[in-house]
Design an enzyme around this catalytic site. Structure first.
Site, PDB file in Angstrom:
ATOM      1  N   HIS A   1     -31.363  24.863  33.570  1.00 33.62           N
ATOM      2  CA  HIS A   1     -31.701  23.572  32.940  1.00 33.62           C
ATOM      3  C   HIS A   1     -32.518  22.752  33.928  1.00 33.62           C
ATOM      4  O   HIS A   1     -32.103  21.656  34.324  1.00 33.62           O
ATOM      5  CB  HIS A   1     -30.438  22.801  32.536  1.00 33.62           C
TER       6      HIS A   1
ATOM      7  N   HIS B   1     -29.602  30.841  18.683  1.00 37.68           N
ATOM      8  CA  HIS B   1     -29.887  29.604  19.431  1.00 37.68           C
ATOM      9  C   HIS B   1     -31.364  29.582  19.811  1.00 37.68           C
ATOM     10  O   HIS B   1     -31.920  30.606  20.204  1.00 37.68           O
ATOM     11  CB  HIS B   1     -28.985  29.611  20.676  1.00 37.68           C
TER      12      HIS B   1
ATOM     13  N   GLU C   1     -32.810  27.839  22.351  1.00 35.42           N
ATOM     14  CA  GLU C   1     -33.178  27.626  23.758  1.00 35.42           C
ATOM     15  C   GLU C   1     -33.841  28.878  24.329  1.00 35.42           C
ATOM     16  O   GLU C   1     -33.440  30.009  24.022  1.00 35.42           O
ATOM     17  CB  GLU C   1     -31.938  27.216  24.576  1.00 35.42           C
TER      18      GLU C   1
ATOM     19  N   ASP D   1     -33.976  30.609  26.943  1.00 36.27           N
ATOM     20  CA  ASP D   1     -33.337  31.721  27.663  1.00 36.27           C
ATOM     21  C   ASP D   1     -32.845  32.790  26.686  1.00 36.27           C
ATOM     22  O   ASP D   1     -32.566  33.924  27.086  1.00 36.27           O
ATOM     23  CB  ASP D   1     -32.191  31.232  28.564  1.00 36.27           C
TER      24      ASP D   1
ATOM     25  N   HIS E   1     -24.383  24.357  21.941  1.00 39.94           N
ATOM     26  CA  HIS E   1     -24.556  23.009  22.420  1.00 39.94           C
ATOM     27  C   HIS E   1     -25.848  22.337  21.949  1.00 39.94           C
ATOM     28  O   HIS E   1     -26.177  21.240  22.444  1.00 39.94           O
ATOM     29  CB  HIS E   1     -24.491  23.008  23.956  1.00 39.94           C
TER      30      HIS E   1
ATOM     31  N   ASP F   1     -24.077  30.805  23.578  1.00 41.41           N
ATOM     32  CA  ASP F   1     -23.696  30.142  24.832  1.00 41.41           C
ATOM     33  C   ASP F   1     -22.179  29.949  24.960  1.00 41.41           C
ATOM     34  O   ASP F   1     -21.653  29.879  26.079  1.00 41.41           O
ATOM     35  CB  ASP F   1     -24.362  28.765  24.920  1.00 41.41           C
TER      36      ASP F   1
ATOM     37  N   TYR G   1     -19.388  26.528  33.772  1.00 40.87           N
ATOM     38  CA  TYR G   1     -20.265  26.549  32.596  1.00 40.87           C
ATOM     39  C   TYR G   1     -19.805  25.508  31.581  1.00 40.87           C
ATOM     40  O   TYR G   1     -20.596  24.725  31.055  1.00 40.87           O
ATOM     41  CB  TYR G   1     -20.231  27.952  31.981  1.00 40.87           C
TER      42      TYR G   1
ATOM     43  N   HIS H   1     -24.357  34.873  27.883  1.00 43.05           N
ATOM     44  CA  HIS H   1     -24.473  34.824  29.342  1.00 43.05           C
ATOM     45  C   HIS H   1     -23.223  35.443  29.946  1.00 43.05           C
ATOM     46  O   HIS H   1     -22.096  35.138  29.531  1.00 43.05           O
ATOM     47  CB  HIS H   1     -24.546  33.383  29.859  1.00 43.05           C
TER      48      HIS H   1
HETATM   49 FE1  FEO Z   1     -28.405  26.925  25.442  1.00 40.27          FE
HETATM   50 FE2  FEO Z   1     -28.171  29.807  27.218  1.00 40.27          FE
HETATM   51  O1  FEO Z   1     -29.040  28.462  26.289  1.00 40.27           O
END
Ligand code: FEO
Length: 398
Positions: free
Chosen positions: A24, A80, A82, A84, A146, A165, A193, A226
């Protein structure tokens, strides 16, 4: 690293990012690296659940190729937006041009604004399903866990939850499963996390877990996007999430401070001795030499927080301000707190700290402790007693 069989006809085709040290932007330190987990489900139809950061696209594609021809992918499930997790959708669509991307309405909007692609997209909401042959994917929207687009995917046949996530950890490892790694490290990274990513959404975390429990979904495995996959004891992380979301913590204390000419530091150390004399474990972090992500992780399991700063220009030292801003953003639950600091003429630092701690939702359990210029032995004794009283309040909590 080759693909890893997760279950019959389900493969991990993600990537291990050994070298990432900040996530981030620079807000979250990742001392142990991370992984981007993508899962390939091979049935009559083939689905890829999430992808990897764009810099690892070729690694993911090589793994997929070891299992099937990528052109056979029918669906890319985007849990998601995002980057990544979505960062390699473009690359995989070059090899699987007929694949349909599947996600929530917010996911569709988010992906379009990230990648400007004209992709085949199937919008899904909670309760929708997608049959692959022997398996059916069920979708459960998880807004603000999130991001607004976040979604969980569930496979009843395998009792497998893919929550993106949720339940993840930034932990690079050559191992993929919870029974293969050090449990203390695993839980330490899972807690870090939660504290750094999910803490502000704790109410939603509790509600979502309760929703899943009410649905009566059998869950034998939780495969986040992750870190390590929970297969030995998936309820271990669910139980931990419920505890963290409720704001339960150990009866410990944290002192977070910065000092200009050592006076505030002397106060901090006298308070530490006072807290410790009551048998309460206490940890001290001086902000400029400490890692913010680590402090936040430590606070998750700590009941009491003392924040100190010398006064400069009627406020806190510039090194203290970002930490206070983090507290206001993360809004830690059920914390006891107090402020302290030295000053020369005006004493604005403690007022700034108290305002921020209140705004973060913490309970101020004592008036701020201040000392003019350098603390003398009487004042240090008062700091010691202040620490003792703070420890007693921590011990008195349920
Ligand atoms: Fe909210 Fe692992 O990205």
């Amino acid at each position: 690293m080759p693909p890893v069989k997760v279950l019959e006809n389900i493969f991990w085709v993600g990537a291990v990012d050994w070298n990432i040290r900040h996530f981030h932007g620079f807000t979250y330190s990742t001392h142990r690296g991370t992984t981007y987990n993508a899962y390939l489900i091979v049935d009559k139809k083939v689905a890829l659940v999430d992808t990897v950061h764009h810099s690892f696209a070729s690694e993911m594609i090589e793994k997929i190729k070891e299992v099937i021809d990528p052109s056979k992918i029918d669906y890319i499930i985007a849990n998601h937006v995002e980057s990544d997790h979505s960062g390699s959708i473009k690359e995989i669509l070059k090899l699987a041009p007929n694949a349909t991307v599947v996600g929530t309405a917010n996911c569709k909007a988010g992906l379009e604004k990230h990648y400007f692609g004209n992709w085949k997209f199937q919008t899904v909401k909670t309760g929708d399903t997608l049959n692959l042959g022997e398996r059916t994917l069920s979708f459960l929207e998880a807004p603000m866990l999130h991001w607004p687009d976040s979604m969980f995917t569930y496979i009843e046949k395998d009792a497998l939850l893919l929550p993106n996530d949720g339940f993840g950890q930034h932990l690079a490892s050559s191992k993929r499963f919870d029974d293969e790694v050090d449990q203390n490290i695993l839980m330490e990274e899972a807690a870090k996390y939660y504290a750094n990513i999910l803490w502000p959404f704790s109410t939603l975390v509790t509600r979502k877990i309760e929703e899943v429990q009410k649905l009566g979904l059998k869950i034998d495995m939780i495969a986040p996007s992750h870190g390590i996959i929970w297969r030995k004891d998936p309820m271990k992380i669910v139980t931990a999430y419920l505890r963290w979301a409720k704001g339960e913590a150990e009866k410990k204390a944290l002192i977070v401070y910065d000092t200009m000419w050592d006076s505030t530091e002397k106060m901090a150390k006298a308070m530490l001795d006072g807290i410790s004399s009551e048998g309460v474990e206490v940890t001290l972090f001086r902000l400029p030499v400490s890692d913010n992500g680590d402090i936040i992780a430590a606070l998750l399991e700590t009941k009491g927080l003392l924040v100190g700063s010398a006064t400069i220009n009627n406020g806190v030292l510039p090194t203290v301000a970002p930490f206070l801003r983090e507290m206001e953003g993360l809004r830690p639950r059920n914390k006891l707190a107090a402020a302290f600091g030295s000053y020369g003429w005006g004493g604005g630092a403690v007022a700034t700290i108290e305002k921020a701690l209140k705004s973060a939702g913490m309970e101020l359990v004592a008036p701020a402790m201040t000392v003019k210029w350098v603390p003398d032995s009487n004042e240090l004794q008062k700091c010691y007693e202040y620490g003792r009283e703070f420890a007693k309040k921590i011990k008195a909590t349920e």
